[in-house]
Each structure stands twice: as structure tokens, then as C-alpha cells.
Design an enzyme around this catalytic site. Structure first.
Site, PDB file in Angstrom:
ATOM      1  N   ASP A 187      -3.422   0.941  10.161  1.00  0.00           N
ATOM      2  CA  ASP A 187      -4.600   1.806  10.364  1.00  0.00           C
ATOM      3  C   ASP A 187      -5.069   1.722  11.798  1.00  0.00           C
ATOM      4  OD1 ASP A 187      -4.682   1.373   7.301  1.00  0.00           O
ATOM      5  OD2 ASP A 187      -5.998   3.069   7.760  1.00  0.00           O
ATOM      6  N   CYS A 230       0.838  -1.199   0.000  1.00  0.00           N
ATOM      7  CA  CYS A 230       0.000   0.000   0.000  1.00  0.00           C
ATOM      8  C   CYS A 230       0.874   1.252   0.000  1.00  0.00           C
ATOM      9  CB  CYS A 230      -0.955  -0.022   1.189  1.00  0.00           C
ATOM     10  SG  CYS A 230      -2.303   1.179   1.033  1.00  0.00           S
ATOM     11  N   LYS A 261      -2.460   5.405  16.657  1.00  0.00           N
ATOM     12  CA  LYS A 261      -3.158   4.386  15.858  1.00  0.00           C
ATOM     13  C   LYS A 261      -3.544   3.186  16.732  1.00  0.00           C
ATOM     14  CE  LYS A 261      -1.016   5.846  11.614  1.00  0.00           C
ATOM     15  NZ  LYS A 261       0.134   5.650  10.725  1.00  0.00           N
TER      16      LYS A 261
HETATM   17  C1  RUB Z   1      -3.780   3.051   3.678  1.00  0.00           C
HETATM   18  C2  RUB Z   1      -3.049   2.029   4.477  1.00  0.00           C
HETATM   19  C3  RUB Z   1      -1.765   2.459   5.148  1.00  0.00           C
HETATM   20  C4  RUB Z   1      -2.089   2.932   6.583  1.00  0.00           C
HETATM   21  C5  RUB Z   1      -0.890   3.635   7.215  1.00  0.00           C
HETATM   22  O1  RUB Z   1      -5.068   2.628   3.293  1.00  0.00           O
HETATM   23  O2  RUB Z   1      -3.487   0.927   4.672  1.00  0.00           O
HETATM   24  O3  RUB Z   1      -0.874   1.398   5.233  1.00  0.00           O
HETATM   25  O4  RUB Z   1      -3.172   3.833   6.566  1.00  0.00           O
HETATM   26  O5  RUB Z   1      -0.597   4.799   6.486  1.00  0.00           O
HETATM   27  P1  RUB Z   1      -5.993   3.622   2.441  1.00  0.00           P
HETATM   28  P2  RUB Z   1       0.240   5.997   7.144  1.00  0.00           P
HETATM   29  O6  RUB Z   1      -5.256   3.983   1.199  1.00  0.00           O
HETATM   30  O7  RUB Z   1      -7.246   2.837   2.180  1.00  0.00           O
HETATM   31  O8  RUB Z   1      -6.278   4.828   3.320  1.00  0.00           O
HETATM   32  O9  RUB Z   1       1.520   5.389   7.619  1.00  0.00           O
HETATM   33  O10 RUB Z   1       0.440   6.971   6.004  1.00  0.00           O
HETATM   34  O11 RUB Z   1      -0.562   6.572   8.250  1.00  0.00           O
END
Ligand code: RUB
Length: 329
Positions: free
Chosen positions: A200, A131, A236
Site C-alpha cells: 500500500d 491478502c 506506491k
Molecule cells: C489490500 C492490500 C494489498 C495492497 C496491494 O488491502 O493490502 O496487498 O493494497 O494491492 P485492502 P494491489 O483490501 O484493505 O485494500 O497490488 O492490488 O495494488
């Protein structure tokens, strides 16, 4: 239903439609929404908490899974509540300051995670990520900055292809990156030294909720004895999971997977599109937070440290309910 200023509606819609995405960015946008709501508020100080709470419920309903969203809203609201109880005025200023503080903390936390996590990356390491996680990228960028010659496998991350953003970001810094289909994870795992992922939500038992496919990557890494690191700010971590609540997994529209045309032509085909999955703590080696690296099993300690006093209040309320009902005392 209450109507909110267009600036607040815009933030709500951008989170819902994933123009603002990634748990950290979502959290900062939520704090910004409360800041803007406070700045635009023209009513009396007595009613501002009620107003900000309604903005928080609205913004908080934009996407269900990233716990950073309610936690950011709570950060601001709890400070306004405390100030109200202590008679600190004007509450508008308190809300604005708290939102700024949260945003600043969040940005600094991502930086710290990079600094702490980079220590675990060795020169020559091959990393796999999934991701598009700012926190995971912070670790990778910092390792590269320190002169470690690394290479990264980035999964494309269907159906929304956030992996393309990750690959572009890595390539723009000159970091060797190979974009692979999600289904090729196990095929390439034999070449990988470390998996670095975002989150998340982190549950009290150390389970990590992250983009769909994360648990398969962790499983594949476990099989190949490859270490799995999760980069996650402490906001988180989900306080509700300490009391048995589950993190709600968002399920998005079928059209993201197959497109409207296919759906119209094949009405009997059922398509499901969960956006996140849960990786059990056994498949995670460590969680890199801004306060240090912890074992996933220590997640509940982070929660108690962060919310201890509020848990105390919560438990006192439950206990007094039980007393009222004749169970205790
Ligand atoms: C984004 C996702 C990321 C986490 C952490 O999912 O799964 O790995 O949110 O991101 P989506 P960060 O694209 O559906 O929002 O480290 O930037 O907080």
C-alpha cells in the site's frame, strides 16, 4: 461543506467501504473521480483548479494508508497546475488527459511488474501470498503463463478475507492453491520457496506498508531463509516519508473482527483492528517495480527520480524560510 456530484460521492464511499480496494484500484478510482469532476465541471477555467483540489481533498480522505491514492490525485493536479502556469488551455482537457494517462500507466505498470517479477520465479516454486494484491498476482499469473509449475499458499486474511478472492482467482486459472488461516503461516513456511506480496505504501527507507500480518509473514520467512518479494508500482512510494512523515495506519471498526452482537454482549472487551502493518526493509529481499527490481534500500532513489524537481522547490521554500528567520545566509 461543499457538496459533490453523486458520481464522485459514490467513488468516495466505495473506497471508504472497501468495495473498491487494493492500492492500485484505489489509485485508478481516484484518478477517475478527478476525470469525472473535470468532465462535469461547467464553471470558468480560472476556478477549475480550486474545484479539482477540493474534489481531491474529499476523495483523498476516503482511506488513509494507500499512498497510491494521494499520489494519483497529485499526478493529475500537478499537471493541471503546470498547464495553468504555462497558459495551456482549456484546463478541463488537461485534467481529463492526465487522469487517463495515470490510469493507463497504472495498468501497464501492473503488467510490467508481472513480466519482470516472473523472471524470479522458478519452475516448481512454492509461493506464499497474503491478502489480495493485483501486482503480486500479476507476477504469479505471468510465471504460470510461462509454463512454470508453481503452487501457491494464500492466507485467508482476516478479518475481511481478501485471501478468498486471491484463492478464487488463482484456482480459476488452474493454478494449484491452498487457502490457509493467517495463523498457519509459520507452520507452512518450511514448504515455501518465495513469498510474493503487494504494498500500500513504500517508505523512503524501503519499509513496506501492506495488509496487517505482512510483517509476521516476512519475519517468519526471514527465520526460514525464504526470499520475500514485494510487487509495487512506483506510485506506491511515499514522497512525504523522505521528509520524516510516517504513513498513517488505518484502524477499522471492531465489528469487522467480532460482529455487532458480540460487541453488544461484551461491552468490556476492547477490540482493535489495524488494517495494515509495517515491514522493515531488512525483511524484504527486493521490490519489483515497473521500472525494474530494486533493493528496498534504493527506495529513496526512486522517490528522488520521480519527485526530484518538486523536492527541490520544497527545499528552496524551507531554506528561504530559514533565511527569513536568520538561520541561513
Ligand atoms: C489490500 C492490500 C494489498 C495492497 C496491494 O488491502 O493490502 O496487498 O493494497 O494491492 P485492502 P494491489 O483490501 O484493505 O485494500 O497490488 O492490488 O495494488
Amino acid at each position: 461543506m461543499r457538496t459533490f456530484p453523486p458520481e464522485i460521492v459514490k467513488i468516495y464511499e466505495e473506497i471508504r467501504d472497501m468495495k473498491i480496494r487494493g492500492a492500485g484500484r484505489i489509485a485508478r478510482a481516484a484518478a477517475m473521480a478527478l476525470k469525472m469532476a473535470a468532465e462535469m465541471y461547467t464553471g470558468d477555467d480560472e476556478r477549475i483548479l480550486e474545484y479539482l483540489s477540493s474534489v481531491a481533498s474529499y476523495v483523498g480522505s476516503s482511506r488513509p494508508t494507500a499512498v497510491s491514492l494521494p499520489n494519483a490525485l497529485h499526478y493529475v493536479l500537478s499537471r493541471v497546475k503546470l498547464a495553468k502556469r504555462r497558459g495551456v488551455r482549456p484546463l478541463k482537457e488537461v485534467a481529463i488527459r492526465a487522469a487517463d494517462q495515470f490510469i493507463e500507466y497504472s495498468l501497464r505498470a501492473v503488467e510490467m511488474i508481472g513480466k519482470i517479477g516472473a523472471g524470479r520465479i522458478k519452475d516448481g516454486d512454492v509461493i506464499m501470498t497474503h491478502c489480495n494484491s493485483t501486482a503480486a498476482l500479476s507476477v504469479i499469473f505471468e510465471a504460470w503463463q510461462r509454463g512454470k509449475r508453481i503452487k501457491v499458499y494464500a492466507t485467508e486474511t482476516r478479518p475481511k478475507f481478501q485471501g478468498h478472492i486471491t484463492a478464487k482467482a488463482l484456482a480459476s486459472k488452474g493454478i494449484p492453491v491452498i487457502l490457509i488461516p493467517d495463523s498457519a503461516v509459520r507452520y507452512f513456511m518450511k514448504d515455501v520457496d518465495k513469498v510474493v506480496l503487494g504494498a500500500d505504501a513504500v517508505a523512503a527507507n524501503g519499509a513496506v506498508v501492506n495488509k496487517i500480518g505482512t510483517s509476521l509473514i516476512a519475519l517468519s520467512a526471514h527465520e526460514a531463509r525464504v526470499r520475500v518479494f514485494v510487487a509495487a508500482e512506483t506510485y506506491k512510494f511515499s514522497p512525504a516519508t523522505l521528509f520524516g512523515e510516517l504513513v498513517k495506519i488505518e484502524e477499522r471498526g471492531a465489528e469487522e473482527v467480532v460482529g455487532e452482537k458480540y460487541l453488544a454482549k461484551n461491552p468490556k472487551v476492547v477490540v482493535r483492528n489495524p488494517a495494515f502493518d509495517v515491514t522493515p526493509p531488512e525483511y524484504i529481499d527486493a521490490i519489483i517495480t515497473e521500472r525494474g527490481i530494486i533493493a528496498p534500500q534504493a527506495a529513496s532513489l526512486v522517490l528522488i527520480e520521480e519527485y526530484g524537481r518538486e523536492f527541490g522547490d520544497y527545499l528552496t521554500n524551507i531554506t528561504s524560510d530559514m533565511e527569513d528567520e536568520g538561520y541561513v545566509g
